[in-house]
Design a protein around this motif. Structure first.
Motif, PDB file in Angstrom:
ATOM      1  N   GLY A 153      -0.500   1.248 -11.261  1.00 27.85           N
ATOM      2  CA  GLY A 153       0.121   2.350 -11.890  1.00 27.85           C
ATOM      3  C   GLY A 153      -0.695   3.495 -11.715  1.00 27.85           C
ATOM      4  O   GLY A 153      -1.305   4.136 -11.960  1.00 27.85           O
ATOM      5  N   ASN A 154      -0.973   3.508 -10.153  1.00 25.09           N
ATOM      6  CA  ASN A 154      -1.504   4.402  -9.324  1.00 25.09           C
ATOM      7  C   ASN A 154      -0.076   4.933  -8.097  1.00 25.09           C
ATOM      8  O   ASN A 154       0.076   4.196  -7.495  1.00 25.09           O
ATOM      9  CB  ASN A 154      -2.633   4.000  -8.528  1.00 25.09           C
ATOM     10  N   PRO A 155      -0.208   6.421  -8.682  1.00 26.87           N
ATOM     11  CA  PRO A 155       0.911   6.764  -7.498  1.00 26.87           C
ATOM     12  C   PRO A 155       1.096   7.433  -6.477  1.00 26.87           C
ATOM     13  O   PRO A 155       1.912   7.097  -5.450  1.00 26.87           O
ATOM     14  CB  PRO A 155       1.554   8.056  -8.678  1.00 26.87           C
ATOM     15  N   TYR A 156      -0.676   7.051  -6.153  1.00 22.89           N
ATOM     16  CA  TYR A 156      -0.760   7.103  -4.976  1.00 22.89           C
ATOM     17  C   TYR A 156      -0.931   5.906  -3.737  1.00 22.89           C
ATOM     18  O   TYR A 156      -1.110   5.806  -2.889  1.00 22.89           O
ATOM     19  CB  TYR A 156      -2.098   8.046  -5.006  1.00 22.89           C
ATOM     20  N   THR A 157      -0.942   4.936  -4.615  1.00 23.61           N
ATOM     21  CA  THR A 157      -1.260   3.606  -3.625  1.00 23.61           C
ATOM     22  C   THR A 157       0.302   3.643  -2.584  1.00 23.61           C
ATOM     23  O   THR A 157       1.471   3.523  -3.001  1.00 23.61           O
ATOM     24  CB  THR A 157      -1.217   1.874  -4.988  1.00 23.61           C
ATOM     25  N   LYS A 180      -7.479  10.264  -9.384  1.00 21.07           N
ATOM     26  CA  LYS A 180      -6.597   8.973  -8.916  1.00 21.07           C
ATOM     27  C   LYS A 180      -6.202   8.401  -6.966  1.00 21.07           C
ATOM     28  O   LYS A 180      -5.964   7.597  -6.622  1.00 21.07           O
ATOM     29  CB  LYS A 180      -5.472   8.900  -9.503  1.00 21.07           C
ATOM     30  N   VAL A 181      -6.199   9.118  -6.429  1.00 22.44           N
ATOM     31  CA  VAL A 181      -6.001   9.794  -4.838  1.00 22.44           C
ATOM     32  C   VAL A 181      -7.426   8.712  -4.916  1.00 22.44           C
ATOM     33  O   VAL A 181      -7.425   7.334  -3.811  1.00 22.44           O
ATOM     34  CB  VAL A 181      -6.393  10.953  -4.255  1.00 22.44           C
ATOM     35  N   ILE A 182      -8.843   8.943  -4.874  1.00 20.61           N
ATOM     36  CA  ILE A 182      -9.651   7.531  -4.273  1.00 20.61           C
ATOM     37  C   ILE A 182      -9.449   6.608  -5.273  1.00 20.61           C
ATOM     38  O   ILE A 182     -10.020   5.930  -4.320  1.00 20.61           O
ATOM     39  CB  ILE A 182     -11.304   8.678  -4.973  1.00 20.61           C
ATOM     40  N   LEU A 208      -9.975   9.377   7.203  1.00 19.62           N
ATOM     41  CA  LEU A 208      -9.548   8.212   8.248  1.00 19.62           C
ATOM     42  C   LEU A 208     -10.227   7.156   7.524  1.00 19.62           C
ATOM     43  O   LEU A 208      -9.081   5.945   7.237  1.00 19.62           O
ATOM     44  CB  LEU A 208     -10.872   8.821   9.032  1.00 19.62           C
ATOM     45  N   THR A 209     -10.784   6.858   6.734  1.00 21.14           N
ATOM     46  CA  THR A 209     -10.676   5.932   5.474  1.00 21.14           C
ATOM     47  C   THR A 209      -9.192   5.814   4.956  1.00 21.14           C
ATOM     48  O   THR A 209      -8.446   4.399   4.979  1.00 21.14           O
ATOM     49  CB  THR A 209     -11.770   6.207   4.698  1.00 21.14           C
ATOM     50  N   ALA A 210      -8.340   6.705   4.376  1.00 25.18           N
ATOM     51  CA  ALA A 210      -7.557   6.293   4.166  1.00 25.18           C
ATOM     52  C   ALA A 210      -6.094   6.353   4.696  1.00 25.18           C
ATOM     53  O   ALA A 210      -5.375   5.104   4.318  1.00 25.18           O
ATOM     54  CB  ALA A 210      -6.741   7.870   3.571  1.00 25.18           C
ATOM     55  N   LYS A 211      -6.714   6.152   6.351  1.00 24.37           N
ATOM     56  CA  LYS A 211      -5.849   5.720   7.375  1.00 24.37           C
ATOM     57  C   LYS A 211      -5.939   4.164   7.754  1.00 24.37           C
ATOM     58  O   LYS A 211      -5.209   3.686   8.759  1.00 24.37           O
ATOM     59  CB  LYS A 211      -6.086   7.030   8.393  1.00 24.37           C
ATOM     60  N   LEU A 252     -22.209  -0.948   5.272  1.00 26.43           N
ATOM     61  CA  LEU A 252     -21.595  -2.465   5.644  1.00 26.43           C
ATOM     62  C   LEU A 252     -21.102  -2.282   4.104  1.00 26.43           C
ATOM     63  O   LEU A 252     -20.458  -3.116   3.747  1.00 26.43           O
ATOM     64  CB  LEU A 252     -23.118  -3.462   5.785  1.00 26.43           C
ATOM     65  N   LYS A 253     -21.983  -1.992   2.883  1.00 31.97           N
ATOM     66  CA  LYS A 253     -21.662  -2.015   1.870  1.00 31.97           C
ATOM     67  C   LYS A 253     -20.332  -0.780   1.432  1.00 31.97           C
ATOM     68  O   LYS A 253     -20.216   0.289   1.668  1.00 31.97           O
ATOM     69  CB  LYS A 253     -22.818  -1.938   1.261  1.00 31.97           C
ATOM     70  N   VAL A 254     -19.286  -1.345   0.413  1.00 32.04           N
ATOM     71  CA  VAL A 254     -18.372  -0.560  -0.106  1.00 32.04           C
ATOM     72  C   VAL A 254     -19.124   0.107  -1.254  1.00 32.04           C
ATOM     73  O   VAL A 254     -19.239  -0.562  -1.972  1.00 32.04           O
ATOM     74  CB  VAL A 254     -17.317  -1.927   0.295  1.00 32.04           C
ATOM     75  N   PRO A 255     -19.266   1.333  -1.233  1.00 34.52           N
ATOM     76  CA  PRO A 255     -19.082   2.267  -1.973  1.00 34.52           C
ATOM     77  C   PRO A 255     -18.406   1.943  -3.437  1.00 34.52           C
ATOM     78  O   PRO A 255     -17.257   1.600  -2.930  1.00 34.52           O
ATOM     79  CB  PRO A 255     -19.138   3.193  -2.379  1.00 34.52           C
ATOM     80  N   SER A 256     -19.432   2.125  -4.242  1.00 34.10           N
ATOM     81  CA  SER A 256     -17.758   2.307  -5.872  1.00 34.10           C
ATOM     82  C   SER A 256     -16.681   3.458  -5.767  1.00 34.10           C
ATOM     83  O   SER A 256     -16.986   4.949  -5.046  1.00 34.10           O
ATOM     84  CB  SER A 256     -18.241   2.434  -7.456  1.00 34.10           C
ATOM     85  N   PRO A 257     -16.144   3.691  -6.221  1.00 33.44           N
ATOM     86  CA  PRO A 257     -14.640   4.645  -6.484  1.00 33.44           C
ATOM     87  C   PRO A 257     -15.400   5.892  -6.783  1.00 33.44           C
ATOM     88  O   PRO A 257     -15.845   7.175  -6.477  1.00 33.44           O
ATOM     89  CB  PRO A 257     -14.308   4.907  -7.412  1.00 33.44           C
ATOM     90  N   GLU A 258     -16.769   6.492  -7.167  1.00 34.03           N
ATOM     91  CA  GLU A 258     -17.910   7.200  -8.063  1.00 34.03           C
ATOM     92  C   GLU A 258     -18.285   7.922  -6.898  1.00 34.03           C
ATOM     93  O   GLU A 258     -18.473   8.955  -6.955  1.00 34.03           O
ATOM     94  CB  GLU A 258     -18.522   6.689  -9.495  1.00 34.03           C
ATOM     95  N   GLU A 259     -19.249   6.806  -6.097  1.00 34.70           N
ATOM     96  CA  GLU A 259     -20.085   6.684  -5.474  1.00 34.70           C
ATOM     97  C   GLU A 259     -19.035   7.746  -3.987  1.00 34.70           C
ATOM     98  O   GLU A 259     -19.319   8.464  -3.157  1.00 34.70           O
ATOM     99  CB  GLU A 259     -20.497   6.085  -4.207  1.00 34.70           C
ATOM    100  N   MET A 260     -17.641   7.150  -3.469  1.00 32.00           N
ATOM    101  CA  MET A 260     -17.715   7.411  -2.722  1.00 32.00           C
ATOM    102  C   MET A 260     -16.974   9.143  -2.722  1.00 32.00           C
ATOM    103  O   MET A 260     -16.385  10.026  -2.000  1.00 32.00           O
ATOM    104  CB  MET A 260     -15.840   6.839  -2.651  1.00 32.00           C
TER     105      MET A 260
END
Length: 629
Positions: free
Chosen positions: A407-411, A288-290, A454-457, A609-617
């Motif tokens: 629906g995501n408590p971390y948003t 959920k965090v990712i 850093l990404t989340a920030k 440059l390309k944003v990865p999927s949540p699974e790739e992250m």
């Protein structure tokens, strides 16, 4: 004992006692005037009567000897937390108000709720004992009353349900077990568990806690040291947790402990608490965090084409932290060194041709200026509160967050949801300087988690470079031993090494950059890359962007350091991590955040440059798989 039996005993006992007083002195003379059969009958009747009244007396004396239930301290909190939400004066459910004793006795649509002296006819008690799936069980939602709480209500009713006329109940927030369990596991059990047992206090089970005199008195927080010790002054010797462990904890959590105790200290049967590190991602819903972080990145990222890639400054909101990034064009290159290169090592080959996708790379090595904002949440939030307190509060808060509109408590809480380091036990720059200097001695795990934070920030996806990306950026289109050529005599113009470093690292960006504008790619501090270390490129997985790790060691560090000779600063030089890098760490188990013996090691970040999927992250932010339990 029924009420009628009690009345009979009270009526008969005084008469029987008087009868014995009268007859005892005359028993001898009675044997002389009474026939033997009649005298035997009298004695038999007396024995029967005595046995009956003695048994009744024992039962009644036991009842009278039981501690009276304190309505204010023991019953009131249970009713206010579990019943008043529905049974208030205004719009009482099923017509039942429990605000006053008279209301409870009067009852509602189903008749009287409270019948003093008779729990079996008091629905206030009976409904709490019903099975969880019963339509009439109370409370209908959340944790059921514990057996202890049920017995308390029963005893109170048996004792006549005393309830002062001047006390009117009001609704109180009910403390659910999961709330108090989080507070204890994060703030208390790390010290008060069987293998440590600080002050002989074990808080892993309710039984152990109750066995410690005065630690927990259900229904009476002011007599329970696990509460009173948390509200002491900050400099008090008995403050728990102590200042050195992040104390005092925030008032809202001490209030939670107080209310939980006053409400009866409900603790599910058989539950054993386990210490949790406040910064541990295992205590969060990592997926959920990712997911929340990914959504943030997608909404923030504007660049989709190579032509949109420009140098920029990333500013960390709410802080003075900032760092510069430069675009690295995609292209082909040959990784590794030719066999003819001077001082080449066998692990630098065989050479392999690779294609690299475009990315941004930080112009400078990651500085303490930015990294300490990750290390110390209090610094990020401009407070002097200890990190352990911030960690604990963040983690407990996150655990209580209700799902929001997405629906995501971390948003909206992405930065707070990321794991953060524990407070180091030594000063991690080791006296070499911080402002403008490179951050050092972080583990590979810590470097990866810094990228996640850093990404989340920032809302831009950051990670460690792959080993291939790092060498590609270091070479900057060159094929020589260094990005400036093959002559090691020029190294002092571009990098800090053993001869010119004066025994320590230097401020970043003070020497010449490579052709793509990157400083300190040669020397100063070696830099983590994503890959696990393999001794030969021949073993690299075909087509994979990097070599994923299966264990903590070894990972690859690149670039050489202030403590190395020039040959280890070459573009193709590699170094592998091992357990000796944290040899002096006195902690058991050793820290997953700090490498006390790797004062030569730092990092820098990249942004593809390309944003990865949540699974790739998730894969990019995994240093090595956790051990299976």
């Amino acid at each position: 004992m029924g009420t009628s039996n009690l009345i009979q005993y009270r009526r008969v006992a005084p008469w029987f006692e008087s009868f014995l007083d009268l007859i005892s002195p005359n028993l001898c003379s009675l044997t002389e005037v009474c026939p033997a059969p009649l005298f035997s009958s009298v004695l038999f009747a007396m024995n029967r009567f005595a046995a009956t009244t003695f048994a009744v007396g024992i039962a009644v004396s036991s009842l009278w000897a039981a501690d009276p239930v304190d309505f204010k301290k023991q019953v009131r909190p249970i009713l206010e937390a579990n019943c008043l939400k529905c049974h208030r004066t205004e719009k009482p459910k099923a017509g039942l108000s429990l605000v006053k004793r008279a209301d409870a006795i009067k009852g509602g649509d189903g008749g009287p709720s409270l019948k003093p002296g008779d729990p079996a006819k008091s629905t206030l008690y009976v409904t709490t004992t019903l099975p969880e799936d019963h339509d009439n069980v109370m409370p209908p939602k959340g944790d059921k009353l514990t057996k202890e709480q049920q017995n308390l209500l029963k005893a109170w009713i048996e004792q006549g349900a005393p309830w002062p006329d001047d006390i009117q109940l009001v609704q109180r927030q009910r403390v659910e077990w999961k709330q108090i369990a989080s507070v204890f596991e994060i703030q208390c059990v790390k010290c008060h568990r069987p293998d440590l047992d600080k002050g002989d206090l074990d808080m892993t089970t309710r039984e152990k806690l109750l066995s410690h005199k005065g630690a927990l008195v259900p229904g009476d927080a002011t007599s329970s040291s696990i509460y009173t010790s948390t509200v002491l002054p900050q400099d008090h010797d008995d403050l728990m947790p102590p200042k050195s462990k992040g104390g005092p904890i925030a008032p809202r959590f001490t209030d939670l402990i107080r209310d939980w105790i006053d409400q009866g200290a409900a603790w599910p049967t058989g539950v054993v608490l386990v210490a949790k590190e406040a910064s541990s991602s295992l205590t969060r819903d990592d997926a959920k965090v990712i997911e929340a972080v990914h959504a943030l990145v997608v909404s923030t990222t504007k660049e989709t084409e190579v032509t949109q890639m420009k140098a920029y400054t990333e500013r960390l909101s709410g802080t003075p932290g900032a760092f510069d990034l430069v675009p690295i064009p995609g292209g082909d290159f040959v990784m590794g060194s030719p066999e003819t290169e001077e001082k080449r090592k066998p692990n630098e080959g065989p050479q392999r041709k690779l294609k690299i996708e475009p990315f941004w790379m930080s112009k400078l090595e990651t500085r303490w200026n930015e990294y300490e904002l990750f290390m110390f949440p209090g610094l990020e939030k401009s407070t002097n509160i200890a990190s352990e307190r911030v960690f604990g509060e963040l983690l407990i808060n996150l655990g209580e967050l209700p799902p929001n509109a997405t629906g995501n408590p971390y948003t909206g809480k992405e930065g707070d949801a990321v794991s953060r380091p524990t407070t180091p036990y030594v000063e991690m720059s080791f006296g070499m300087g911080k402002d403008g200097f490179p951050a050092i001695s972080m583990t590979h795990f810590a470097a990866v988690m810094y990228c996640r934070w850093l990404t989340a920030k920032t809302g831009h996806f950051y990670r460690l470079p792959t080993e291939a990306e790092w060498e590609y950026a270091c070479r900057a289109g060159t094929k020589t031993a260094y990005s400036f050529g093959d002559d090691p005599e020029k190294i002092a113009e571009y990098g800090w090494f053993f001869t010119n470093a004066d025994g320590k690292y230097a401020k970043v960006g003070k020497l010449k950059p490579n052709p793509w504008g990157l400083h300190d790619m040669h020397g100063n501090v070696a830099e983590w890359v994503m890959d696990a270390y393999l001794e030969s490129y021949a073993k690299f997985p075909e087509g994979a962007p990097y070599v994923p790790a299966t264990t903590e060691y070894p990972h690859v560090a690149r670039g050489g350091s202030w403590d190395d000779e020039p040959d280890l600063l070459r573009s193709s030089a590699r170094r592998s991590s091992d357990a000796s890098w944290k040899m002096r760490d006195p902690q058991l188990p050793k820290s997953k955040w700090y490498l006390t013996d790797a004062q030569f090691l730092g990092m820098r970040v990249v942004r593809p440059l390309k944003v990865p999927s949540p699974e790739e992250m998730a894969r990019w932010w995994t240093s090595f798989p956790p051990k299976k339990q």
